[in-house]
Design a protein around this motif. Structure first.
Motif, short mmCIF file in Angstrom:
data_model
loop_
_atom_site.label_atom_id
_atom_site.label_comp_id
_atom_site.label_asym_id
_atom_site.label_seq_id
_atom_site.Cartn_x
_atom_site.Cartn_y
_atom_site.Cartn_z
N PRO A 26 33.46 19.40 94.22
CA PRO A 26 34.12 20.63 93.76
C PRO A 26 34.48 21.59 94.89
N ARG A 27 33.94 21.36 96.08
CA ARG A 27 34.29 22.22 97.21
C ARG A 27 35.70 21.96 97.73
N ILE A 28 36.26 20.81 97.38
CA ILE A 28 37.60 20.46 97.85
C ILE A 28 38.63 21.00 96.86
N PRO A 29 39.59 21.80 97.30
CA PRO A 29 40.62 22.32 96.39
C PRO A 29 41.38 21.18 95.71
N ALA A 30 41.87 21.44 94.51
CA ALA A 30 42.52 20.41 93.71
C ALA A 30 43.66 19.72 94.46
N GLY A 78 50.64 18.93 108.06
CA GLY A 78 49.55 18.19 107.43
C GLY A 78 48.17 18.44 108.00
N LYS A 79 47.99 19.57 108.68
CA LYS A 79 46.69 19.84 109.30
C LYS A 79 45.58 19.98 108.26
N THR A 80 45.83 20.77 107.22
CA THR A 80 44.80 20.98 106.20
C THR A 80 44.53 19.68 105.45
N HIS A 81 45.58 18.92 105.19
CA HIS A 81 45.43 17.61 104.53
C HIS A 81 44.54 16.70 105.37
N GLN A 82 44.80 16.64 106.66
CA GLN A 82 43.98 15.81 107.54
C GLN A 82 42.54 16.31 107.59
N ALA A 83 42.36 17.63 107.58
CA ALA A 83 41.02 18.19 107.66
C ALA A 83 40.19 17.81 106.43
N PHE A 84 40.77 18.00 105.24
CA PHE A 84 40.02 17.61 104.04
C PHE A 84 39.87 16.09 103.96
N GLY A 85 40.86 15.37 104.47
CA GLY A 85 40.71 13.92 104.55
C GLY A 85 39.53 13.53 105.43
N ALA A 86 39.32 14.28 106.51
CA ALA A 86 38.17 14.01 107.38
C ALA A 86 36.86 14.27 106.66
#
Length: 206
Positions: A26-30, A78-86
């Motif tokens: 749940p910490r990851i935004p939708a 895509g920085k935020t995408h990569q960060a949450f992907g990490a």
């Protein structure tokens, strides 16, 4: 119901599947629940962080000693995408970690002194989080207060070798201008830097 011979389904149990845990966190935004880090440099960082995972004497998981990651590049690359992907990659490695994620603007809002909350206590939880993600660093309007708060967070984590995961639209020299030499110098030493390029994905259609 069970006493009358009617079977009762057992209560649901949490999935042990790391991919499920990563997606359901749940910490990851939708918007980023399905984020996958495709950049090999980001995946390599996540793997090296996972290699540092161990339990403290109190039983908590720590990755102290792992290097931090600074994702740089223009808006929409895509920085935020990569960060949450990490972060999701860490879960796939089996690392169940008490990480925290905030945009820089939200972080400053949460730490701005008020009479109704103990902001020093909140600052301590930020400084000591096992892994801290700060999105859009240096995007907020600079002030002496934001520079000092950022320095306190970065310096504590630098001194205690607690990793940061940072995204910013600004190059390191601009971060130096906005947040000062003390912050920029520590980030230069403690982070691996990945620069993402390309068009603004948010503007692409079709």
């Amino acid at each position: 119901m069970a006493a009358r011979g009617i079977p009762v389904a057992p209560p649901p149990t949490p999935s042990s599947d790391p991919d499920h845990r990563a997606q359901a966190d749940p910490r990851i935004p939708a918007l980023f629940r399905d984020a996958v880090a495709e950049d090999p440099r980001v995946l390599d960082w996540a793997q090296r962080v996972a290699a540092h995972a161990r339990r403290t004497p109190g039983g908590a998981v720590t990755v102290a000693g792992a290097r931090s990651l600074l994702l740089l590049g223009p808006t929409g690359t895509g920085k935020t995408h990569q960060a949450f992907g990490a972060l999701r990659a860490l879960a796939r490695h089996g690392v169940r970690l008490g990480w925290r994620s905030e945009s820089a603007a939200d972080l400053y809002a949460a730490l701005r002194p008020t009479q109704s909350r103990d902001t020093e206590r909140e600052l301590w939880t930020v400084m000591t989080s096992p892994l801290l993600m700060i999105d859009d660093l240096a995007a907020a309007k600079p002030s002496a207060w934001t520079e000092e708060i950022t320095y306190r967070v970065v310096n504590h984590r630098y001194a205690h070798q607690l990793p940061l995961l940072i995204t910013s639209n600004e190059p390191l020299e601009r971060i130096r201008t906005v947040l000062g030499d003390r912050v920029a110098s520590r980030l230069a030493q403690m982070t691996d830097r990945v620069v993402l390029t390309g068009p603004d994905r948010r503007r692409q259609t079709g």
